[in-house]
Design an enzyme around this catalytic site. Sequence first.
Site, PDB file in Angstrom:
ATOM      1  N   GLY A  38     -84.460  -1.325 -74.941  1.00  0.00           N
ATOM      2  CA  GLY A  38     -83.469  -2.336 -75.316  1.00  0.00           C
ATOM      3  C   GLY A  38     -82.715  -2.822 -74.101  1.00  0.00           C
ATOM      4  CB  VAL A  39     -79.230  -2.905 -73.142  1.00  0.00           C
ATOM      5  CG1 VAL A  39     -78.416  -3.406 -71.960  1.00  0.00           C
ATOM      6  CG2 VAL A  39     -79.179  -3.920 -74.266  1.00  0.00           C
ATOM      7  CB  ALA A 100     -78.160   2.715 -85.904  1.00  0.00           C
ATOM      8  CG  HIS A 123     -73.196   7.243 -76.451  1.00  0.00           C
ATOM      9  ND1 HIS A 123     -71.945   7.575 -75.998  1.00  0.00           N
ATOM     10  CD2 HIS A 123     -72.992   6.383 -77.483  1.00  0.00           C
ATOM     11  CE1 HIS A 123     -71.046   6.942 -76.715  1.00  0.00           C
ATOM     12  NE2 HIS A 123     -71.648   6.218 -77.621  1.00  0.00           N
ATOM     13  CB  SER A 269     -46.522 -16.852 -55.988  1.00  0.00           C
ATOM     14  OG  SER A 269     -46.319 -16.561 -57.359  1.00  0.00           O
TER      15      SER A 269
HETATM   16  N1  LIG Z   1     -75.829  -0.855 -73.576  1.00  0.00           N
HETATM   17  C1  LIG Z   1     -75.108  -0.242 -72.654  1.00  0.00           C
HETATM   18  O1  LIG Z   1     -74.550  -0.912 -71.809  1.00  0.00           O
HETATM   19  C2  LIG Z   1     -74.987   1.265 -72.597  1.00  0.00           C
HETATM   20  C3  LIG Z   1     -74.259   1.832 -71.557  1.00  0.00           C
HETATM   21  C4  LIG Z   1     -74.238   3.214 -71.436  1.00  0.00           C
HETATM   22  C5  LIG Z   1     -74.884   4.000 -72.392  1.00  0.00           C
HETATM   23  N2  LIG Z   1     -75.548   3.410 -73.429  1.00  0.00           N
HETATM   24  C6  LIG Z   1     -76.256   4.273 -74.401  1.00  0.00           C
HETATM   25  O2  LIG Z   1     -77.648   4.148 -74.156  1.00  0.00           O
HETATM   26  C7  LIG Z   1     -78.377   4.284 -75.385  1.00  0.00           C
HETATM   27  C8  LIG Z   1     -79.217   3.043 -75.579  1.00  0.00           C
HETATM   28  O3  LIG Z   1     -78.348   1.944 -75.720  1.00  0.00           O
HETATM   29  P1  LIG Z   1     -78.830   0.435 -75.630  1.00  0.00           P
HETATM   30  O4  LIG Z   1     -77.609  -0.421 -75.643  1.00  0.00           O
HETATM   31  O5  LIG Z   1     -79.834   0.286 -74.573  1.00  0.00           O
HETATM   32  O6  LIG Z   1     -79.522   0.328 -77.052  1.00  0.00           O
HETATM   33  P2  LIG Z   1     -80.135  -0.943 -77.724  1.00  0.00           P
HETATM   34  O7  LIG Z   1     -80.414  -2.008 -76.743  1.00  0.00           O
HETATM   35  O8  LIG Z   1     -79.349  -1.297 -78.928  1.00  0.00           O
HETATM   36  O9  LIG Z   1     -81.505  -0.222 -78.182  1.00  0.00           O
HETATM   37  C9  LIG Z   1     -82.473  -0.900 -78.708  1.00  0.00           C
HETATM   38  C10 LIG Z   1     -83.689   0.023 -78.695  1.00  0.00           C
HETATM   39  O10 LIG Z   1     -83.656   0.855 -79.849  1.00  0.00           O
HETATM   40  C11 LIG Z   1     -84.824   0.573 -80.628  1.00  0.00           C
HETATM   41  N3  LIG Z   1     -84.510   0.730 -82.051  1.00  0.00           N
HETATM   42  C12 LIG Z   1     -83.379   0.370 -82.695  1.00  0.00           C
HETATM   43  N4  LIG Z   1     -83.454   0.706 -84.010  1.00  0.00           N
HETATM   44  C13 LIG Z   1     -84.654   1.311 -84.170  1.00  0.00           C
HETATM   45  C14 LIG Z   1     -85.316   1.900 -85.285  1.00  0.00           C
HETATM   46  N5  LIG Z   1     -84.766   1.934 -86.499  1.00  0.00           N
HETATM   47  N6  LIG Z   1     -86.558   2.424 -85.078  1.00  0.00           N
HETATM   48  C15 LIG Z   1     -87.130   2.409 -83.861  1.00  0.00           C
HETATM   49  N7  LIG Z   1     -86.553   1.860 -82.771  1.00  0.00           N
HETATM   50  C16 LIG Z   1     -85.327   1.324 -82.925  1.00  0.00           C
HETATM   51  C17 LIG Z   1     -85.170  -0.868 -80.244  1.00  0.00           C
HETATM   52  O11 LIG Z   1     -86.497  -1.169 -80.552  1.00  0.00           O
HETATM   53  P3  LIG Z   1     -86.857  -2.589 -81.244  1.00  0.00           P
HETATM   54  O12 LIG Z   1     -86.670  -3.640 -80.223  1.00  0.00           O
HETATM   55  O13 LIG Z   1     -88.263  -2.382 -81.647  1.00  0.00           O
HETATM   56  O14 LIG Z   1     -85.893  -2.752 -82.387  1.00  0.00           O
HETATM   57  C18 LIG Z   1     -84.915  -0.808 -78.744  1.00  0.00           C
HETATM   58  O15 LIG Z   1     -85.943  -0.141 -78.075  1.00  0.00           O
HETATM   59  C19 LIG Z   1     -77.318   4.470 -76.484  1.00  0.00           C
HETATM   60  O16 LIG Z   1     -77.140   5.846 -76.690  1.00  0.00           O
HETATM   61  C20 LIG Z   1     -76.071   3.865 -75.856  1.00  0.00           C
HETATM   62  O17 LIG Z   1     -74.889   4.381 -76.405  1.00  0.00           O
HETATM   63  C21 LIG Z   1     -75.625   2.062 -73.542  1.00  0.00           C
END
Ligand SMILES: NC(=O)c1ccc[n+]([C@@H]2O[C@H](COP(=O)([O-])OP(=O)(O)OC[C@H]3O[C@@H](n4cnc5c(N)ncnc54)[C@H](OP(=O)(O)O)[C@@H]3O)[C@@H](O)[C@H]2O)c1
Length: 344
Positions: A38-39, A100, A123, A269
């Site tokens: 994802g991200v 989720a 996380h 300022s």
């Molecule tokens: N985003 C940030 O900036 C950030 C920063 C620090 C830590 N984190 C942590 O890093 C982790 C990942 O975060 P993220 O933001 O990268 O997550 P995200 O972009 O929301 O993750 C999306 C990923 O999860 C998959 N996914 C979602 N629902 C699913 C399901 N029901 N079954 C199978 N795959 C599923 C998506 O696949 P599809 O595309 O196939 O749906 C995609 O690969 C989390 O624990 C977050 O708290 C995030």
Amino acid sequence: MKLKFGNLEEEIITRKNFSLEKARKCLLNETICVLGYGVQGPGQALNLRDNGFNVIVGQRKNSKSWKKAIKDGWIENKTLFNLEEGVENGTIIMILLSDAGQIAVWPKIKKYFYAGKGLYFSHGFGLTFKKKTNISPPKEIDIFLVAPKGSGTSLRRLFKEGKGINSSYAIYQNYTGKAKERALSLGIGIGSAYLFETTFKKEVYSDLTGERGTLMGAIQGIFAAQYQVLRENGHSPSEAFNETVEELTQSLMPLIAEKGMDWMYENCSTTAQRGALDWWKKFRDINLPIFRNLYKEVSSGKEADKTIISNSKKNYRKNLKKELKEIKESELWQTGEIVRKLRP
Ligand SMILES: NC(=O)c1ccc[n+]([C@@H]2O[C@H](COP(=O)([O-])OP(=O)(O)OC[C@H]3O[C@@H](n4cnc5c(N)ncnc54)[C@H](OP(=O)(O)O)[C@@H]3O)[C@@H](O)[C@H]2O)c1
């Protein structure tokens, strides 16, 4: 390396005292599986790959994220697998699915966590709230986290510029005796600038507070309030937006990031100085009870409950779009869109 913050001392890890070479050596025999694209997934996987680690990606097939992985050069059945195969093939699994998504996928992948494997999170959510998430890993694996304090997009962008994001790290379970070494190696491998120690619980409490607070929730609230007052008093959209957002993001924030708030106050300022000095404590005092309440809601698990219920709904994306529409279509951010286009 020890850092002193006033009377407090904190142990931190940098690339100088834990080199990339050492990290590569520690993980020489590991297959690192980044689960989710994802991200955070792309940022961490690509940085690790560029740093010479043995990385594969696990991602559910034929979705937008799967296509993105192919575009980034991951090859099906060689370095790109479905979720179950990815977990089975990896020796360290970096679970970077949405929170989720982790709940939904856990029952399907848990059987592949054989003794000695490593489970990595970015996380503390899944395990801190394990009674709610039902994520229950076996005792015979290492469990740790590295949480970059920024978006996966900036993690990748700064890596390419030779810079990095600070990350926290925590050890939850040390079965092999190598959990810390594995965590720090990955922390350095993904391109962290420096790493500081935390626990799963502290990571999730501070993270949920920060994103609901100054990083996103509070700042949008303050922007909206100031913009509204300026508009109510006859100021044009351009004037209200520039005084509320544009000057802050384009001019002041980079300076505050570089030199700190005291420098900013000293170098504006004298009129701005007097006003800012007189008003900042009023904003602190009025906000303090809100932040205390926010922390209470986070640490009681109420925020986690709300998040799990809302983010596990089938129509989550559709509802999100509706809620974001309110912000996108507000005069404040419509003005922002126009102002951004006018930047030279
Ligand atoms: N985003 C940030 O900036 C950030 C920063 C620090 C830590 N984190 C942590 O890093 C982790 C990942 O975060 P993220 O933001 O990268 O997550 P995200 O972009 O929301 O993750 C999306 C990923 O999860 C998959 N996914 C979602 N629902 C699913 C399901 N029901 N079954 C199978 N795959 C599923 C998506 O696949 P599809 O595309 O196939 O749906 C995609 O690969 C989390 O624990 C977050 O708290 C995030």
